[in-house]
Scaffold this active site. Structure first.
Site, PDB file in Angstrom:
ATOM      1  N   ASP A  96       0.847  -1.198   0.000  1.00  0.00           N
ATOM      2  CA  ASP A  96       0.000   0.000   0.000  1.00  0.00           C
ATOM      3  C   ASP A  96       0.881   1.247   0.000  1.00  0.00           C
ATOM      4  OD1 ASP A  96      -1.750   2.169   1.008  1.00  0.00           O
ATOM      5  OD2 ASP A  96      -3.194   0.565   1.318  1.00  0.00           O
ATOM      6  N   ASN A 132     -13.020  -3.215   2.999  1.00  0.00           N
ATOM      7  CA  ASN A 132     -14.058  -2.185   3.066  1.00  0.00           C
ATOM      8  C   ASN A 132     -14.965  -2.223   1.834  1.00  0.00           C
ATOM      9  OD1 ASN A 132     -12.793  -1.170   5.418  1.00  0.00           O
ATOM     10  ND2 ASN A 132     -11.413   0.088   4.195  1.00  0.00           N
ATOM     11  N   GLN A 144     -14.331   2.687   1.994  1.00  0.00           N
ATOM     12  CA  GLN A 144     -13.724   2.297   0.711  1.00  0.00           C
ATOM     13  C   GLN A 144     -13.446   3.538  -0.118  1.00  0.00           C
ATOM     14  OE1 GLN A 144     -16.081  -0.377  -1.757  1.00  0.00           O
ATOM     15  NE2 GLN A 144     -14.329  -0.895  -3.045  1.00  0.00           N
ATOM     16  N   HIS A 161     -10.510  -5.120  -2.757  1.00  0.00           N
ATOM     17  CA  HIS A 161      -9.164  -5.395  -2.251  1.00  0.00           C
ATOM     18  C   HIS A 161      -9.236  -5.723  -0.773  1.00  0.00           C
ATOM     19  CE1 HIS A 161      -9.975  -1.069  -1.938  1.00  0.00           C
ATOM     20  NE2 HIS A 161      -9.298  -1.134  -0.813  1.00  0.00           N
ATOM     21  N   HIS A 203      -6.985  -5.577   2.754  1.00  0.00           N
ATOM     22  CA  HIS A 203      -5.819  -5.004   3.439  1.00  0.00           C
ATOM     23  C   HIS A 203      -5.195  -6.053   4.367  1.00  0.00           C
ATOM     24  CE1 HIS A 203      -6.846  -0.659   2.661  1.00  0.00           C
ATOM     25  NE2 HIS A 203      -8.068  -1.167   2.550  1.00  0.00           N
TER      26      HIS A 203
HETATM   27  P1  AMP Z   1      -9.807   1.489   0.807  1.00  0.00           P
HETATM   28  O1  AMP Z   1      -9.926   2.734   1.648  1.00  0.00           O
HETATM   29  O2  AMP Z   1     -10.192   0.237   1.530  1.00  0.00           O
HETATM   30  O3  AMP Z   1     -10.509   1.652  -0.524  1.00  0.00           O
HETATM   31  O4  AMP Z   1      -8.262   1.322   0.533  1.00  0.00           O
HETATM   32  C1  AMP Z   1      -7.602   1.881  -0.548  1.00  0.00           C
HETATM   33  C2  AMP Z   1      -6.124   1.769  -0.250  1.00  0.00           C
HETATM   34  O5  AMP Z   1      -5.424   1.847  -1.471  1.00  0.00           O
HETATM   35  C3  AMP Z   1      -5.571   2.847   0.656  1.00  0.00           C
HETATM   36  O6  AMP Z   1      -4.954   2.246   1.796  1.00  0.00           O
HETATM   37  C4  AMP Z   1      -4.556   3.591  -0.219  1.00  0.00           C
HETATM   38  O7  AMP Z   1      -3.421   3.998   0.500  1.00  0.00           O
HETATM   39  C5  AMP Z   1      -4.215   2.547  -1.254  1.00  0.00           C
HETATM   40  N1  AMP Z   1      -3.818   3.022  -2.558  1.00  0.00           N
HETATM   41  C6  AMP Z   1      -4.467   3.916  -3.349  1.00  0.00           C
HETATM   42  N2  AMP Z   1      -3.834   4.052  -4.535  1.00  0.00           N
HETATM   43  C7  AMP Z   1      -2.778   3.196  -4.497  1.00  0.00           C
HETATM   44  C8  AMP Z   1      -1.738   2.877  -5.419  1.00  0.00           C
HETATM   45  N3  AMP Z   1      -1.664   3.459  -6.607  1.00  0.00           N
HETATM   46  N4  AMP Z   1      -0.820   1.950  -5.039  1.00  0.00           N
HETATM   47  C9  AMP Z   1      -0.885   1.365  -3.824  1.00  0.00           C
HETATM   48  N5  AMP Z   1      -1.835   1.621  -2.918  1.00  0.00           N
HETATM   49  C10 AMP Z   1      -2.763   2.540  -3.247  1.00  0.00           C
END
Ligand code: AMP
Ligand code: ZN
Length: 136
Positions: free
Chosen positions: A32, A88, A95, A101, A103
């Site tokens: 992440d 999420n 989300q 995805h 975590h």
């Molecule tokens: P969510 O809030 O469950 O949708 O999680 C999205 C996650 O994606 C967050 O923890 C972000 O830090 C991560 N994220 C967003 N864009 C990228 C990216 N390009 N590469 C890696 N992680 C990302």
């Protein structure tokens, strides 16, 4: 199916580079970019699904074994005391990227990572309402 406007589709399928910890025919697991803790990783299916409810069962049933395999290596390698597996669905649930995805969040005693809620109380009214939803 791929979604051309989805960044996680592009990352999962290798069109945008990402730090990859694991890859197989269905998933890519990446670090992440905004980690809650050192080693925070994301399991991305290669097929687009916006959330859990869109995820085909065939893929869904393969997610936890990947979480277990990658999680175990992180747990051991980072000498973790604990481990959160978080997923999420929907903006209201936190989300922000609308490609399913999971975590993987390494935890250590005394860290300041916040994954949680304030416990409420199960009322008789709520219990009945919810149990009724599952009546045939
Ligand atoms: P969510 O809030 O469950 O949708 O999680 C999205 C996650 O994606 C967050 O923890 C972000 O830090 C991560 N994220 C967003 N864009 C990228 C990216 N390009 N590469 C890696 N992680 C990302
Ligand atoms: Zn996608």
């Amino acid at each position: 199916m791929r979604d051309d406007n989805c960044i996680f589709c592009k990352i999962a399928n290798g069109e945008i580079p990402a730090a990859t910890l694991y890859e197989d025919e269905d998933f890519r697991v990446i670090l992440d970019l905004g980690p809650a803790a050192k080693g925070h990783a994301l399991i991305l299916p290669k097929e687009h699904a916006a959330n859990l409810f869109e995820l085909p069962d065939e893929i869904a049933q393969k997610v936890l074994p990947v979480a277990k395999r990658v999680g175990a290596r992180l747990f051991k390698g980072l000498d973790c005391d604990g481990f959160n597996v978080v997923q999420n669905n929907g903006e209201a649930a936190g989300q922000t990227v609308f490609h399913f995805h999971v975590h993987l969040i390494p935890r250590h005693k005394g860290d300041t990572v916040k994954v949680g809620w304030v416990p409420g109380r199960l009322t008789d009214e709520d219990k009945k309402e919810i149990l009724d939803l599952f009546e045939e």
